[in-house]
Design a protein around this motif. Structure first.
Motif, PDB file in Angstrom:
ATOM      1  N   SER A  63     -29.519   1.929  50.479  1.00 59.27           N
ATOM      2  CA  SER A  63     -30.181   3.190  50.128  1.00 59.27           C
ATOM      3  C   SER A  63     -29.755   4.317  51.050  1.00 59.27           C
ATOM      4  O   SER A  63     -29.417   5.423  50.604  1.00 59.27           O
ATOM      5  CB  SER A  63     -31.701   3.018  50.175  1.00 59.27           C
ATOM      6  N   SER A  64     -29.775   4.045  52.346  1.00 62.53           N
ATOM      7  CA  SER A  64     -29.417   5.090  53.310  1.00 62.53           C
ATOM      8  C   SER A  64     -27.940   5.467  53.186  1.00 62.53           C
ATOM      9  O   SER A  64     -27.578   6.650  53.294  1.00 62.53           O
ATOM     10  CB  SER A  64     -29.741   4.644  54.736  1.00 62.53           C
ATOM     11  N   ARG A 103     -37.984  10.827  49.366  1.00 61.00           N
ATOM     12  CA  ARG A 103     -38.220  10.332  48.011  1.00 61.00           C
ATOM     13  C   ARG A 103     -38.048   8.825  47.944  1.00 61.00           C
ATOM     14  O   ARG A 103     -38.798   8.132  47.252  1.00 61.00           O
ATOM     15  CB  ARG A 103     -37.265  11.021  47.033  1.00 61.00           C
ATOM     16  N   ARG A 104     -37.077   8.315  48.695  1.00 55.87           N
ATOM     17  CA  ARG A 104     -36.895   6.854  48.718  1.00 55.87           C
ATOM     18  C   ARG A 104     -38.102   6.181  49.361  1.00 55.87           C
ATOM     19  O   ARG A 104     -38.495   5.070  48.949  1.00 55.87           O
ATOM     20  CB  ARG A 104     -35.614   6.505  49.497  1.00 55.87           C
ATOM     21  N   GLN A 111     -30.955   5.846  42.015  1.00 52.48           N
ATOM     22  CA  GLN A 111     -30.267   6.500  40.900  1.00 52.48           C
ATOM     23  C   GLN A 111     -30.942   7.815  40.527  1.00 52.48           C
ATOM     24  O   GLN A 111     -30.267   8.808  40.203  1.00 52.48           O
ATOM     25  CB  GLN A 111     -30.241   5.562  39.683  1.00 52.48           C
ATOM     26  N   TYR A 112     -32.263   7.837  40.555  1.00 51.81           N
ATOM     27  CA  TYR A 112     -32.989   9.078  40.253  1.00 51.81           C
ATOM     28  C   TYR A 112     -32.860  10.072  41.398  1.00 51.81           C
ATOM     29  O   TYR A 112     -32.791  11.281  41.180  1.00 51.81           O
ATOM     30  CB  TYR A 112     -34.465   8.784  40.009  1.00 51.81           C
ATOM     31  N   ILE A 113     -32.863   9.572  42.620  1.00 45.73           N
ATOM     32  CA  ILE A 113     -32.738  10.454  43.789  1.00 45.73           C
ATOM     33  C   ILE A 113     -31.404  11.197  43.751  1.00 45.73           C
ATOM     34  O   ILE A 113     -31.344  12.414  43.962  1.00 45.73           O
ATOM     35  CB  ILE A 113     -32.856   9.645  45.094  1.00 45.73           C
ATOM     36  N   LEU A 114     -30.337  10.475  43.472  1.00 44.06           N
ATOM     37  CA  LEU A 114     -29.011  11.091  43.436  1.00 44.06           C
ATOM     38  C   LEU A 114     -28.798  11.905  42.162  1.00 44.06           C
ATOM     39  O   LEU A 114     -27.966  12.819  42.135  1.00 44.06           O
ATOM     40  CB  LEU A 114     -27.924  10.023  43.547  1.00 44.06           C
TER      41      LEU A 114
END
Length: 348
Positions: A63-64, A103-104, A111-114
């Motif tokens: 994630s990071s 957000r994470r 996928q939504y964050i990016l």
């Protein structure tokens, strides 16, 4: 690591923050932080990995890495040039990483964050609550392409198949098939959710495939839904990754799924078969004489689908193959039509 954490917290809190308890995601960043330019991408990944792990966030390092790489304009951390990994980030870049990481921490999927994700080599826009395509679904696409490559063509022709995708979501399956099939291939993509229809349309335009796909808002569980598709003629293939989670298993799904993705794209009813049965019951009305249905299903479904098809001999549908996913689970079904076309769909 402790010293680095203190430095980052000082940077994120900033002057005039009164303790900085709210974090950067909820307040403005000081325009010129004294620590801007002192934090590298590698250090930032290490820091947020530790934070995610402490908060119980799955795939903490991945994630990071995705978040930091995205802020630096790359798809993956590994694709960053070595010099860029050690180069200090600007205060604006640090703020962006903070906002996305917050957000994470709220369990939003990466996928939504990016706002984008790759599928079969295509870069697709992602937006909640539209279903996020999973890696195993790429194997379904591969199987369809393999089977289509073996389909005999009429002499002297270069035709492509007419494909119906049920439940198009982001358009991942339909668009990846079109990008790899002959130019004459076409897809009719249906979904009952307006958000999915809009996202598929946008992704088709991004990939310049909009002239080869018809995107139709349609609920396949409604009576006589199939009549809306008759003007386009019989299909060579029906492809679907339908809702197939057993209803009683829905509450066991990860927060990333339960809180952000559309439950209607996941919940398949008591035995996960509700939409699957609707697709199969109507397949003889939609398919050409030897057309096929390709489905992604739950590992318990091959036996259930096989039993259901045997109980419906008038459909003239045969389960001809089951394929396992990369984890070894029976995940994909190939069902072929044989015999005359049915006069009346079952259960409609």
């Amino acid at each position: 690591m402790k010293l680095w954490g203190q430095m980052l917290w000082a940077l994120l809190s900033g002057p005039g923050r009164k303790g900085g308890t709210r974090g950067w995601a909820f307040s403005s960043c000081p325009p010129h932080s004294p620590l801007a330019g002192l934090v590298s991408a590698t250090e930032l990944v290490s820091h947020w990995t530790a934070v995610f792990e402490e908060r119980g966030i799955p795939e903490a390092r991945e994630s990071s890495e995705y978040i930091v790489a995205h802020v630096l304009g790359a798809k993956t951390f590994q694709s960053l040039r070595p010099a860029l990994r050690t180069q200090p980030l600007t205060s604006q870049q640090l703020q962006c990483v903070q906002e996305l990481s917050s957000r994470r921490l709220q369990r939003m999927p990466v996928q939504y964050i990016l706002g984008e994700w790759d599928f079969q080599g295509l870069n697709l826009k992602m937006a909640p609550p539209v279903f996020i395509p999973r890696p195993e679904t790429e194997e379904l696409v591969d199987w369809v392409l393999e089977e289509e490559a073996q389909r005999p063509c009429a002499a002297g022709t270069q035709d492509g198949p007419l494909i119906l995708e049920v439940g198009c979501g982001s358009g991942a399956i339909a668009l990846s098939l079109l990008s790899q099939l002959p130019q004459q291939s076409q897809v009719i993509a249906v979904d009952k959710e307006e958000a999915a229809i809009c996202l598929t349309r946008e992704n088709a335009q991004r990939l310049q495939l909009q002239d080869r796909i018809r995107i139709v808002p349609l609920d396949v569980t409604l009576e006589r839904w199939w009549t809306h598709l008759l003007p386009w003629g019989p299909m060579d293939l029906v492809v679907s990754n339908p809702p197939y989670v057993f209803h009683q298993d829905m509450e066991q799904l990860a927060p990333e799924i339960c809180s952000y993705e559309d439950p209607a794209a996941l919940d398949g009813g008591k035995e996960g078969m509700d939409v699957i049965i609707h697709i199969l019951a109507l397949a003889p009305q939609l398919l050409k004489g030897s057309g096929s249905v390709f489905l992604e299903v739950e590992p318990r479904h091959p036996g259930l689908v096989g039993s259901w098809l045997r109980s419906q001999p008038d459909l003239h549908l045969d389960l001809v193959a089951v394929r396992r996913d990369f984890c070894g689970r029976p995940r994909f079904l190939h069902i072929r039509r044989s015999g005359p076309q049915c006069g009346c769909p079952v259960g409609t």
